[in-house]
Each structure stands twice: as C-alpha cells, then as structure tokens.
Write a protein that holds these residues in place. Sequence first.
Motif, short mmCIF file in Angstrom:
data_model
loop_
_atom_site.label_atom_id
_atom_site.label_comp_id
_atom_site.label_asym_id
_atom_site.label_seq_id
_atom_site.Cartn_x
_atom_site.Cartn_y
_atom_site.Cartn_z
N LEU A 20 0.96 -1.27 -0.15
CA LEU A 20 -0.11 0.11 -0.09
C LEU A 20 0.82 1.27 -0.15
O LEU A 20 0.51 2.30 -0.73
N LEU A 23 1.91 1.88 -3.45
CA LEU A 23 0.92 2.27 -4.22
C LEU A 23 0.75 3.69 -3.85
O LEU A 23 0.28 4.65 -4.93
N ALA A 24 0.87 4.05 -2.72
CA ALA A 24 0.53 5.57 -2.42
C ALA A 24 1.55 6.50 -3.06
O ALA A 24 1.36 7.65 -3.37
N TRP A 33 -5.70 1.25 -5.62
CA TRP A 33 -5.23 1.50 -4.25
C TRP A 33 -6.42 0.96 -3.29
O TRP A 33 -5.95 0.51 -2.48
#
Length: 170
Positions: A20, A23-24, A33
């Motif tokens: 995550l 992805l951020a 996301w």
Amino acid sequence: MTIKFPLLLAVFPVYQAWDLYQLAVSAVPAYHWVTEAAATAAFISILYLVIRDRKQASHAFEALKKSADASARALIERNEGAQQSTRNFLQSMQDQFDAWSLTPAEKDVALLLVKGLSLEEVARVRESGAKTVRQHAANVYAKAKLEGRHQLAAYFFEDLLAPLATPVKR
C-alpha cells in the motif's frame, strides 16, 4: 524448524502495508489502491476472527481439561472411599467372627460362604476335603446360632443397611 501459525499469518499484513505504501507513492489509479486497501482490511478482519476463535478454543480446552482432571480426582476419591468401606466391612466381619470365637479355619470358611461360594468351591479354594469344610460350616452356624449359609450372609448384609454397631455376642 517450525514456524508458528500466527507469525506466518502476520507476514501478509506487513507485506500488504508495504504494498500500500508503494501504491501511495507511485502513480496508480485510485481503484487499484482502494482494492488493495479493502483486501488488506478483509484479511486483517479474518485474521482477527481466527485468532479470537483460537483463543476461545484454547480457553474451552483448558476448561475441559480442568473438568476432566476434577472428574479423575473424584473417581479416585470414590474408589478410595469404596475400598475403605470394603475394609471397614471386612473388619466388622472379622470382629464378629472373633465375638463368635471362630477358629481361623472357621473364619476362612465363613468368609468364603458369605462371598457366595458353595461348600465344594470352598473346599477347592482351601485345598481341603469337602467333609472338613462341611464340619467347619456347621461349627460356624452353631457358634453364631444361625441355621445356615443364607442366615449367615443375611446377618452381615443387614449390617450394610444399618449403622455400624459393636459385635454381638450370641
């Protein structure tokens, strides 16, 4: 080397958190996301339920184990109580035999008769002749002022139903 189950399950949320984060900081569509975040939340929820159920099962197992231990102790106490009761009953019989002034051979024959053995079986157990056993039995009945084996057995079994008393001299 064995890996513990909770440790193995903890690896996935750590990986998902790292994923995550990646992805951020990168340019990915928002739905990707959100999908990853939802999958991580679902896994963490399932992990929580599994751990909670394992704890509940562990507590239930411990309670069952304690119950089984308590049952085993109660059984031992009951067995000890029954053995003590038997010893008390046999001692009461021996006291009564003494009060009737039975010889050791007569006591032996009387005990076997109360246990339900026939005269022939008593003779085999004692490795003596049938006539000798008959004479001992007759002596027991005469000294106890009883008419036979049934009254002899009843004399002692009635004691099981009544409170303990001192031997009666007849």
